[in-house]
Design a protein around this motif. Structure first.
Motif, PDB file in Angstrom:
ATOM      1  N   ARG A  99       0.822  -1.211   0.000  1.00  0.00           N
ATOM      2  CA  ARG A  99       0.000   0.000   0.000  1.00  0.00           C
ATOM      3  C   ARG A  99       0.860   1.266   0.000  1.00  0.00           C
ATOM      4  NH1 ARG A  99      -4.793   1.291   3.458  1.00  0.00           N
ATOM      5  NH2 ARG A  99      -3.857   0.308   5.290  1.00  0.00           N
ATOM      6  N   LEU A 100       1.978   1.219   0.706  1.00  0.00           N
ATOM      7  CA  LEU A 100       2.884   2.371   0.730  1.00  0.00           C
ATOM      8  C   LEU A 100       3.403   2.673  -0.664  1.00  0.00           C
ATOM      9  CD1 LEU A 100       4.994   1.676   3.961  1.00  0.00           C
ATOM     10  CD2 LEU A 100       3.240   3.435   3.646  1.00  0.00           C
ATOM     11  N   ARG A 101       3.812   1.618  -1.366  1.00  0.00           N
ATOM     12  CA  ARG A 101       4.349   1.824  -2.718  1.00  0.00           C
ATOM     13  C   ARG A 101       3.264   2.332  -3.664  1.00  0.00           C
ATOM     14  NH1 ARG A 101       8.473   2.123   0.160  1.00  0.00           N
ATOM     15  NH2 ARG A 101       9.924   0.355   0.272  1.00  0.00           N
ATOM     16  N   GLU A 102       2.058   1.803  -3.520  1.00  0.00           N
ATOM     17  CA  GLU A 102       0.955   2.257  -4.376  1.00  0.00           C
ATOM     18  C   GLU A 102       0.653   3.734  -4.159  1.00  0.00           C
ATOM     19  OE1 GLU A 102      -2.165  -0.360  -3.264  1.00  0.00           O
ATOM     20  OE2 GLU A 102      -1.397  -2.076  -4.419  1.00  0.00           O
ATOM     21  N   ARG A 103       0.895   4.220  -2.935  1.00  0.00           N
ATOM     22  CA  ARG A 103       0.598   5.622  -2.616  1.00  0.00           C
ATOM     23  C   ARG A 103       1.806   6.523  -2.816  1.00  0.00           C
ATOM     24  NH1 ARG A 103      -3.534   5.408   2.511  1.00  0.00           N
ATOM     25  NH2 ARG A 103      -3.203   7.659   2.402  1.00  0.00           N
ATOM     26  N   GLY A 104       2.874   5.972  -3.361  1.00  0.00           N
ATOM     27  CA  GLY A 104       4.031   6.791  -3.694  1.00  0.00           C
ATOM     28  C   GLY A 104       5.040   6.984  -2.590  1.00  0.00           C
ATOM     29  N   HIS A 105       4.924   6.230  -1.510  1.00  0.00           N
ATOM     30  CA  HIS A 105       5.907   6.312  -0.429  1.00  0.00           C
ATOM     31  C   HIS A 105       7.123   5.448  -0.780  1.00  0.00           C
ATOM     32  CE1 HIS A 105       3.483   8.499   2.539  1.00  0.00           C
ATOM     33  NE2 HIS A 105       2.464   7.775   2.152  1.00  0.00           N
ATOM     34  N   HIS A 106       8.293   6.059  -0.766  1.00  0.00           N
ATOM     35  CA  HIS A 106       9.518   5.315  -1.053  1.00  0.00           C
ATOM     36  C   HIS A 106      10.372   5.125   0.195  1.00  0.00           C
ATOM     37  CE1 HIS A 106       8.459   5.613  -5.226  1.00  0.00           C
ATOM     38  NE2 HIS A 106       8.418   6.930  -5.163  1.00  0.00           N
ATOM     39  N   THR A 107       9.745   5.243   1.346  1.00  0.00           N
ATOM     40  CA  THR A 107      10.437   5.037   2.604  1.00  0.00           C
ATOM     41  C   THR A 107      11.069   3.643   2.638  1.00  0.00           C
ATOM     42  OG1 THR A 107       8.765   6.406   3.664  1.00  0.00           O
ATOM     43  CG2 THR A 107      10.156   5.085   5.106  1.00  0.00           C
ATOM     44  N   ASP A 108      12.292   3.566   3.133  1.00  0.00           N
ATOM     45  CA  ASP A 108      12.989   2.280   3.188  1.00  0.00           C
ATOM     46  C   ASP A 108      12.435   1.419   4.323  1.00  0.00           C
ATOM     47  OD1 ASP A 108      14.755   2.804   1.041  1.00  0.00           O
ATOM     48  OD2 ASP A 108      15.943   4.093   2.352  1.00  0.00           O
ATOM     49  N   ILE A 109      12.544   0.118   4.131  1.00  0.00           N
ATOM     50  CA  ILE A 109      11.941  -0.845   5.064  1.00  0.00           C
ATOM     51  C   ILE A 109      12.990  -1.842   5.541  1.00  0.00           C
ATOM     52  CG2 ILE A 109      10.157  -2.606   5.405  1.00  0.00           C
ATOM     53  CD1 ILE A 109       8.962   0.102   4.760  1.00  0.00           C
ATOM     54  N   ILE A 110      13.043  -2.038   6.851  1.00  0.00           N
ATOM     55  CA  ILE A 110      13.743  -3.181   7.436  1.00  0.00           C
ATOM     56  C   ILE A 110      12.690  -3.988   8.193  1.00  0.00           C
ATOM     57  CG2 ILE A 110      15.432  -3.971   9.142  1.00  0.00           C
ATOM     58  CD1 ILE A 110      17.168  -1.611   8.477  1.00  0.00           C
ATOM     59  N   MET A 111      12.482  -5.226   7.776  1.00  0.00           N
ATOM     60  CA  MET A 111      11.538  -6.090   8.472  1.00  0.00           C
ATOM     61  C   MET A 111      12.154  -6.552   9.793  1.00  0.00           C
ATOM     62  SD  MET A 111       8.919  -6.173   6.437  1.00  0.00           S
ATOM     63  CE  MET A 111       7.952  -7.470   7.244  1.00  0.00           C
ATOM     64  N   VAL A 112      11.400  -6.404  10.874  1.00  0.00           N
ATOM     65  CA  VAL A 112      11.828  -6.845  12.201  1.00  0.00           C
ATOM     66  C   VAL A 112      10.692  -7.687  12.749  1.00  0.00           C
ATOM     67  CG1 VAL A 112      12.567  -6.116  14.500  1.00  0.00           C
ATOM     68  CG2 VAL A 112      13.186  -4.746  12.506  1.00  0.00           C
ATOM     69  N   THR A 113      10.795  -9.004  12.615  1.00  0.00           N
ATOM     70  CA  THR A 113       9.617  -9.836  12.828  1.00  0.00           C
ATOM     71  C   THR A 113       9.987 -11.255  13.227  1.00  0.00           C
ATOM     72  OG1 THR A 113       7.665 -10.745  11.708  1.00  0.00           O
ATOM     73  CG2 THR A 113       9.600 -10.331  10.347  1.00  0.00           C
ATOM     74  N   ALA A 114       9.017 -11.945  13.827  1.00  0.00           N
ATOM     75  CA  ALA A 114       9.193 -13.360  14.161  1.00  0.00           C
ATOM     76  C   ALA A 114       8.885 -14.261  12.969  1.00  0.00           C
ATOM     77  CB  ALA A 114       8.297 -13.737  15.343  1.00  0.00           C
ATOM     78  N   ALA A 115       8.349 -13.687  11.896  1.00  0.00           N
ATOM     79  CA  ALA A 115       8.029 -14.496  10.710  1.00  0.00           C
ATOM     80  C   ALA A 115       9.322 -14.973  10.062  1.00  0.00           C
ATOM     81  CB  ALA A 115       7.215 -13.656   9.722  1.00  0.00           C
ATOM     82  N   ARG A 116       9.498 -16.287   9.998  1.00  0.00           N
ATOM     83  CA  ARG A 116      10.749 -16.811   9.471  1.00  0.00           C
ATOM     84  C   ARG A 116      10.543 -17.835   8.356  1.00  0.00           C
ATOM     85  NH1 ARG A 116      14.091 -18.714  14.068  1.00  0.00           N
ATOM     86  NH2 ARG A 116      13.125 -17.005  15.226  1.00  0.00           N
ATOM     87  N   ASP A 117       9.293 -17.975   7.884  1.00  0.00           N
ATOM     88  CA  ASP A 117       9.073 -18.903   6.783  1.00  0.00           C
ATOM     89  C   ASP A 117       9.644 -18.305   5.501  1.00  0.00           C
ATOM     90  OD1 ASP A 117       6.400 -17.689   5.194  1.00  0.00           O
ATOM     91  OD2 ASP A 117       6.561 -17.155   7.314  1.00  0.00           O
ATOM     92  N   ILE A 118      10.149 -19.179   4.642  1.00  0.00           N
ATOM     93  CA  ILE A 118      10.855 -18.755   3.443  1.00  0.00           C
ATOM     94  C   ILE A 118       9.958 -17.917   2.524  1.00  0.00           C
ATOM     95  CG2 ILE A 118      12.026 -19.537   1.356  1.00  0.00           C
ATOM     96  CD1 ILE A 118      13.636 -19.820   3.928  1.00  0.00           C
ATOM     97  N   ALA A 119       8.673 -18.262   2.458  1.00  0.00           N
ATOM     98  CA  ALA A 119       7.756 -17.520   1.585  1.00  0.00           C
ATOM     99  C   ALA A 119       7.668 -16.054   1.995  1.00  0.00           C
ATOM    100  CB  ALA A 119       6.372 -18.165   1.603  1.00  0.00           C
TER     101      ALA A 119
END
Length: 242
Positions: A86-106
């Motif tokens: 949604r950020l990209r669709e709205r023109g936000h180019h803010t950089d992202i670092i994922m910090v999460t417990a999600a560790r599945d390859i997908a």
């Protein structure tokens, strides 16, 4: 609308000398506070807000200038990756670092495809987050000035985003991959070769620990050792990332 900076537009919030503005997004209020405190301990970074839902994060980015978002994947109203879309669709180019417990390859693969620059799996240590942030700061420095890039600069840019590190299988018993990554990021972010003492000061490690990891990385061919001769005494050992 503000909040559309990022590594692709270095200095979007005030130039290279300005602090890097960070939004921490996590559904757990306590975790968000801890992560924010970690960020504030890293020189050159400033937490400008915390959000606990995707909606709160989007609203904040619509009204404030943010360079980097530390983003959890598991949010109550939608996933972190859905928020990135949604950020990209709205023109936000803010950089992202994922910090999460999600560790599945997908999920990891989807994060890469949506442009996340780093991926840090919970639980993590302060040293682990600091290494990611220092790598991001190195990326911003590499992108400063714009223009065309030669192969050496391209390699530095992609090295700052991720790059090879000494994996667990390569480290002798008793050595930490996180500490090796921290030393690596310090060397990569330096403008020239550093002494063991300088590496220790920039990484908050003891000189003995910094020296031990520098020698290890030099033996594996990842660090180049040079000698700096002074007027008196023994030459000083200087280390640079290869």
């Amino acid at each position: 609308m503000n909040g559309r900076g990022g590594a692709g537009r270095p200095g979007g919030t005030g130039g290279a000398s300005s602090a890097i503005n960070v939004l921490v997004v996590d559904d757990d209020v306590r975790v968000a506070r801890v992560n924010a405190a970690y960020v504030e301990k890293v020189p050159g970074f400033r937490v400008v807000g915390q959000a606990h839902t995707a909606g709160e994060a989007l609203a904040f980015l619509d009204r404030a200038a943010v360079d980097l978002v530390l983003l959890d994947h598991y949010l109550p109203d939608e996933t972190g990756l859905a928020l990135v879309r949604r950020l990209r669709e709205r023109g936000h180019h803010t950089d992202i670092i994922m910090v999460t417990a999600a560790r599945d390859i997908a999920t990891v693969q989807a994060a890469m495809r949506h442009g996340a620059l780093q991926y840090l799996v919970k639980p993590f240590t302060f040293a682990g987050l600091r290494a990611k942030l220092q790598g991001y700061a190195a990326l911003r420095r590499a992108l400063e000035g714009g223009g065309e890039a030669g192969q050496d600069q391209v390699d530095r840019i992609f090295g700052a985003v991720g790059g090879a590190s000494a994996g667990p299988a390569e480290l002798p018993k008793g050595h930490s991959a996180l500490t090796a990554d921290l030393v690596r990021e310090v060397l990569r972010g330096a403008e020239g070769p550093l002494s063991a003492q300088e590496v220790a000061e920039r990484s908050s490690l003891s000189r003995q620990t910094a020296q031990r990891y520098l020698k290890l990385l030099e033996r594996t061919g990842r660090v180049r050792l040079s000698l700096k001769y002074g007027e008196t005494g023994r030459p000083e050992h200087r280390y640079a990332w290869v």
